[in-house]
Design an enzyme around this catalytic site. Structure first.
Site, short mmCIF file in Angstrom:
data_model
loop_
_atom_site.label_atom_id
_atom_site.label_comp_id
_atom_site.label_asym_id
_atom_site.label_seq_id
_atom_site.Cartn_x
_atom_site.Cartn_y
_atom_site.Cartn_z
N SER A 144 -45.23 -4.18 20.60
CA SER A 144 -44.63 -5.27 21.38
C SER A 144 -45.17 -6.62 20.98
CB SER A 144 -44.98 -5.10 22.87
OG SER A 144 -44.46 -3.92 23.38
N HIS A 165 -38.63 -2.84 16.60
CA HIS A 165 -38.99 -3.05 18.00
C HIS A 165 -37.81 -2.69 18.91
CE1 HIS A 165 -40.29 -5.92 21.45
NE2 HIS A 165 -40.85 -4.74 21.59
N GLU A 177 -35.16 -5.16 17.24
CA GLU A 177 -35.63 -6.25 16.37
C GLU A 177 -36.22 -5.62 15.11
OE1 GLU A 177 -36.86 -9.71 19.57
OE2 GLU A 177 -38.38 -8.21 19.12
N ASN A 215 -40.00 -11.04 23.08
CA ASN A 215 -41.26 -11.14 23.83
C ASN A 215 -41.90 -12.53 23.76
OD1 ASN A 215 -41.02 -8.60 24.81
ND2 ASN A 215 -42.42 -7.64 23.35
C1 LIG Z 1 -51.36 -12.96 32.93
C2 LIG Z 1 -50.90 -11.56 32.99
C3 LIG Z 1 -49.46 -11.51 33.16
C4 LIG Z 1 -48.91 -10.24 32.69
C5 LIG Z 1 -47.44 -10.34 32.43
C6 LIG Z 1 -47.10 -10.11 31.02
C7 LIG Z 1 -46.01 -9.10 30.93
C8 LIG Z 1 -45.71 -8.75 29.53
C9 LIG Z 1 -44.74 -7.61 29.49
C10 LIG Z 1 -43.91 -7.64 28.25
C11 LIG Z 1 -43.28 -6.33 28.04
C12 LIG Z 1 -42.66 -6.19 26.71
C13 LIG Z 1 -42.25 -4.78 26.47
C14 LIG Z 1 -41.41 -4.56 25.25
O1 LIG Z 1 -42.04 -4.93 24.08
C15 LIG Z 1 -40.04 -5.16 25.29
C16 LIG Z 1 -39.20 -4.55 26.38
O2 LIG Z 1 -38.76 -3.43 26.33
S1 LIG Z 1 -38.91 -5.56 27.68
C17 LIG Z 1 -37.99 -4.59 28.80
C18 LIG Z 1 -36.54 -4.69 28.51
N1 LIG Z 1 -35.82 -3.96 29.53
C19 LIG Z 1 -35.29 -4.52 30.58
O3 LIG Z 1 -35.34 -5.72 30.75
C20 LIG Z 1 -34.67 -3.59 31.58
C21 LIG Z 1 -34.00 -4.31 32.66
N2 LIG Z 1 -33.42 -3.36 33.60
C22 LIG Z 1 -32.21 -2.81 33.43
O4 LIG Z 1 -31.50 -3.07 32.48
C23 LIG Z 1 -31.77 -1.86 34.51
O5 LIG Z 1 -32.48 -2.14 35.67
C24 LIG Z 1 -31.96 -0.35 34.12
C25 LIG Z 1 -33.37 -0.02 33.68
C26 LIG Z 1 -30.96 0.03 33.01
C27 LIG Z 1 -31.67 0.52 35.34
O6 LIG Z 1 -30.46 0.12 35.88
P1 LIG Z 1 -30.11 0.35 37.41
O7 LIG Z 1 -28.68 -0.05 37.61
O8 LIG Z 1 -31.12 -0.26 38.24
O9 LIG Z 1 -30.32 1.90 37.63
P2 LIG Z 1 -29.40 3.12 37.27
O10 LIG Z 1 -30.31 4.27 37.42
O11 LIG Z 1 -28.13 3.08 38.05
O12 LIG Z 1 -29.06 2.96 35.71
C28 LIG Z 1 -27.97 2.20 35.22
C29 LIG Z 1 -27.29 2.98 34.10
O13 LIG Z 1 -28.22 3.20 33.03
C30 LIG Z 1 -28.41 4.60 32.84
N3 LIG Z 1 -29.82 4.85 32.55
C31 LIG Z 1 -30.85 4.25 33.14
N4 LIG Z 1 -32.00 4.70 32.61
C32 LIG Z 1 -31.66 5.62 31.70
C33 LIG Z 1 -32.40 6.44 30.81
N5 LIG Z 1 -33.73 6.41 30.75
N6 LIG Z 1 -31.71 7.26 29.98
C34 LIG Z 1 -30.38 7.31 30.00
N7 LIG Z 1 -29.61 6.54 30.80
C35 LIG Z 1 -30.25 5.73 31.64
C36 LIG Z 1 -28.00 5.25 34.14
O14 LIG Z 1 -27.58 6.56 33.94
C37 LIG Z 1 -26.87 4.35 34.60
O15 LIG Z 1 -25.69 4.69 33.93
P3 LIG Z 1 -24.29 4.55 34.73
O16 LIG Z 1 -24.45 5.40 35.93
O17 LIG Z 1 -24.14 3.10 35.04
O18 LIG Z 1 -23.28 5.03 33.78
N1 LIG Z 2 -43.31 0.21 27.54
C1 LIG Z 2 -42.41 -0.64 27.04
O1 LIG Z 2 -41.57 -1.16 27.78
C2 LIG Z 2 -42.41 -0.96 25.58
C3 LIG Z 2 -41.27 -1.56 25.02
C4 LIG Z 2 -41.25 -1.85 23.63
C5 LIG Z 2 -42.36 -1.55 22.85
N2 LIG Z 2 -43.44 -0.97 23.44
C6 LIG Z 2 -44.57 -0.61 22.56
O2 LIG Z 2 -44.43 0.77 22.21
C7 LIG Z 2 -45.73 1.37 22.07
C8 LIG Z 2 -45.82 2.55 23.02
O3 LIG Z 2 -45.63 2.12 24.35
P1 LIG Z 2 -45.26 3.15 25.51
O4 LIG Z 2 -44.83 2.33 26.66
O5 LIG Z 2 -44.41 4.22 24.98
O6 LIG Z 2 -46.71 3.75 25.84
P2 LIG Z 2 -47.05 5.10 26.61
O7 LIG Z 2 -48.41 4.90 27.18
O8 LIG Z 2 -45.94 5.52 27.49
O9 LIG Z 2 -47.14 6.18 25.43
C9 LIG Z 2 -48.06 6.11 24.39
C10 LIG Z 2 -48.28 7.52 23.86
O10 LIG Z 2 -49.03 7.44 22.65
C11 LIG Z 2 -49.89 8.55 22.62
N3 LIG Z 2 -50.95 8.32 21.65
C12 LIG Z 2 -52.00 7.49 21.77
N4 LIG Z 2 -52.74 7.53 20.64
C13 LIG Z 2 -52.13 8.40 19.79
C14 LIG Z 2 -52.39 8.86 18.47
N5 LIG Z 2 -53.45 8.43 17.78
N6 LIG Z 2 -51.53 9.73 17.91
C15 LIG Z 2 -50.45 10.17 18.58
N7 LIG Z 2 -50.15 9.76 19.84
C16 LIG Z 2 -50.99 8.88 20.43
C17 LIG Z 2 -50.36 8.72 24.05
O11 LIG Z 2 -50.85 10.02 24.29
C18 LIG Z 2 -49.08 8.40 24.82
O12 LIG Z 2 -48.35 9.56 25.11
C19 LIG Z 2 -46.74 0.25 22.31
O13 LIG Z 2 -47.06 -0.31 21.08
C20 LIG Z 2 -45.94 -0.73 23.17
O14 LIG Z 2 -46.43 -2.04 23.06
C21 LIG Z 2 -43.51 -0.65 24.78
#
Ligand SMILES: CCCCCCCCCCCCC[C@H](O)CC(=O)SCCNC(=O)CCNC(=O)[C@H](O)C(C)(C)COP(=O)(O)OP(=O)(O)OC[C@H]1O[C@@H](n2cnc3c(N)ncnc32)[C@H](O)[C@@H]1OP(=O)(O)O
Ligand SMILES: NC(=O)c1ccc[n+]([C@@H]2O[C@H](COP(=O)([O-])OP(=O)(O)OC[C@H]3O[C@@H](n4cnc5c(N)ncnc54)[C@H](O)[C@@H]3O)[C@@H](O)[C@H]2O)c1
Length: 310
Positions: A144, A165, A177, A215
């Site tokens: 990430s 990504h 990405e 991100n």
């Molecule tokens: C100082 C400290 C501060 C700390 C803060 C810093 C934070 C930093 C964090 C950064 C994280 C980065 C992580 C990563 O690198 C990048 C990312 O991934 S960011 C995350 C991106 N994702 C989102 O933004 C998700 C947003 N949410 C949604 O889109 C929806 O809410 C949802 C997850 C799709 C769920 O939708 P809902 O309507 O709520 O719920 P439903 O259950 O009805 O689902 C809708 C629809 O989708 C189908 N579905 C949902 N999940 C799954 C699944 N796992 N597998 C298959 N299908 C799924 C579901 O069946 C529904 O289908 P439908 O019924 O509509 O046909």
């Molecule tokens: N969680 C998110 O929304 C998200 C979205 C995009 C990218 N990512 C990135 O994807 C990566 C995984 O995130 P996640 O949310 O799936 O974490 P997670 O904690 O759900 O899963 C990580 C898994 O890696 C396994 N693991 C740790 N060390 C290992 C090793 N040496 N060999 C094999 N397996 C090992 C752990 O047992 C665990 O099951 C991270 O780099 C995270 O930043 C996370």
């Protein structure tokens, strides 16, 4: 089966002239992201082996894939349950699980790493795989926030290394990405792009800059939400409601933190703080650190900012 075959054929025909198509994929990490990536790769006809550190984890990962796949089938084949069952079975047949990454990587076309967000652990993993994987094998990280160049630094195959990504939940989110750093070859970048498209995603090209595109914009917004809560300006519930109803986001920032995992959230902020210690925005959050220390990792552990216990 029809869907799986046609997607793979499309992938072969678009990329065949440039480089050998990716057929076998190794996904390392069977957590939130590794299971999702395994699922979409298998759905599109690739043979995938998902690896993690223990049998228990890979078995739980497989069960999570089955649950998610059932949701996809219900939606995609609502009028044709027989075709839906065929799709389910053929996808599951494309998936293997293993706990020996070196053995699996010795005969694979693409390794996608989705393990814990820790540079040292990712470097050690790729360093060991680099010694056993075939010459043609491409390595990709789903990190990430960590620089791809740094993750690749322990490998000889610098030109066959890039970032892929994916977004959470992988079966639903439509973007990948594709990240290249200075040493990534054009062929590798194209193969990764072709693969992202073959699994049904829209791809964007990113340089190896902190947070890539999504991100770099999303994390500061989420950090500021945590700061607002810490300053006592609004409750988590009200901030989430405000961003959903006022800005049209599907989830508020605290719901999203819980969805991503607070451990991953903490590692991202910690890493950026180490890169730029003078930047006040990246200062670690005592609140997030406390929740993680208490084992409150978000939805995956049953509690984070909110409780998910039934
Ligand atoms: C100082 C400290 C501060 C700390 C803060 C810093 C934070 C930093 C964090 C950064 C994280 C980065 C992580 C990563 O690198 C990048 C990312 O991934 S960011 C995350 C991106 N994702 C989102 O933004 C998700 C947003 N949410 C949604 O889109 C929806 O809410 C949802 C997850 C799709 C769920 O939708 P809902 O309507 O709520 O719920 P439903 O259950 O009805 O689902 C809708 C629809 O989708 C189908 N579905 C949902 N999940 C799954 C699944 N796992 N597998 C298959 N299908 C799924 C579901 O069946 C529904 O289908 P439908 O019924 O509509 O046909
Ligand atoms: N969680 C998110 O929304 C998200 C979205 C995009 C990218 N990512 C990135 O994807 C990566 C995984 O995130 P996640 O949310 O799936 O974490 P997670 O904690 O759900 O899963 C990580 C898994 O890696 C396994 N693991 C740790 N060390 C290992 C090793 N040496 N060999 C094999 N397996 C090992 C752990 O047992 C665990 O099951 C991270 O780099 C995270 O930043 C996370």
């Amino acid at each position: 089966m029809a869907f799986a075959t046609s997607a793979l054929v499309r992938s072969l025909s678009t990329s065949a002239s440039r480089q050998a198509a990716i057929k076998h994929v190794t996904v390392i990490g069977g957590g939130l992201m590794g299971t999702g990536i395994t699922q979409v790769a298998a759905q599109s006809g690739h043979n995938v082996t998902m690896c993690d550190v223990s049998d228990d984890i890979v078995q739980k990962g497989l069960a999570r894939i089955q649950d998610s796949l059932k949701r996809v089938v219900k939606k995609k084949y609502k009028d044709d349950p027989t075709a839906g069952q065929k799709f389910f079975d053929s996808t599951m047949e494309n998936i293997r699980i293993d706990t020996n990454v070196e053995r699996v990587a010795a005969s694979t076309d693409l390794v996608i790493e989705a393990i814990i967000e820790n540079l040292d652990i990712k470097q050690k993993l790729f360093s060991s795989l680099d010694k056993v994987a075939p010459q043609h094998t491409i390595f990709a990280s789903n990190t990430s926030s960590l620089p791809i160049k740094d993750i690749a630094s322990t490998c000889e195959r610098q030109d066959r290394f890039g970032g892929l990504h994916f977004f959470n939940p992988v079966p639903v989110m439509k973007l990948v990405e594709v990240v290249r750093f200075g040493a990534t070859s054009n062929e590798t970048f194209q193969s990764l792009t072709d693969f992202g498209q073959a699994v049904g995603k829209t791809t964007v090209s990113c340089k190896d800059t902190p947070g890539f595109i999504v991100n770099r914009l999303l994390v500061p917004y989420m950090m500021e939400a945590v700061r607002m809560l810490e300053r006592g300006e609004a409750s988590a519930r009200d901030i989430d409601t405000a961003m959903k109803l006022g800005a049209g986001y599907p989830m508020g920032p605290f719901e999203l933190c819980d969805y991503v995992g607070l451990d991953t959230t903490k590692f991202i902020v910690q890493g950026w703080h180490e890169l730029d210690p003078d930047q006040p925005l990246f200062k670690p959050s005592e609140l997030v650190n406390k929740l993680v220390a208490e084992g409150k990792l978000g939805m995956k552990s049953g509690e984070g900012f909110y409780s998910y216990k039934k």
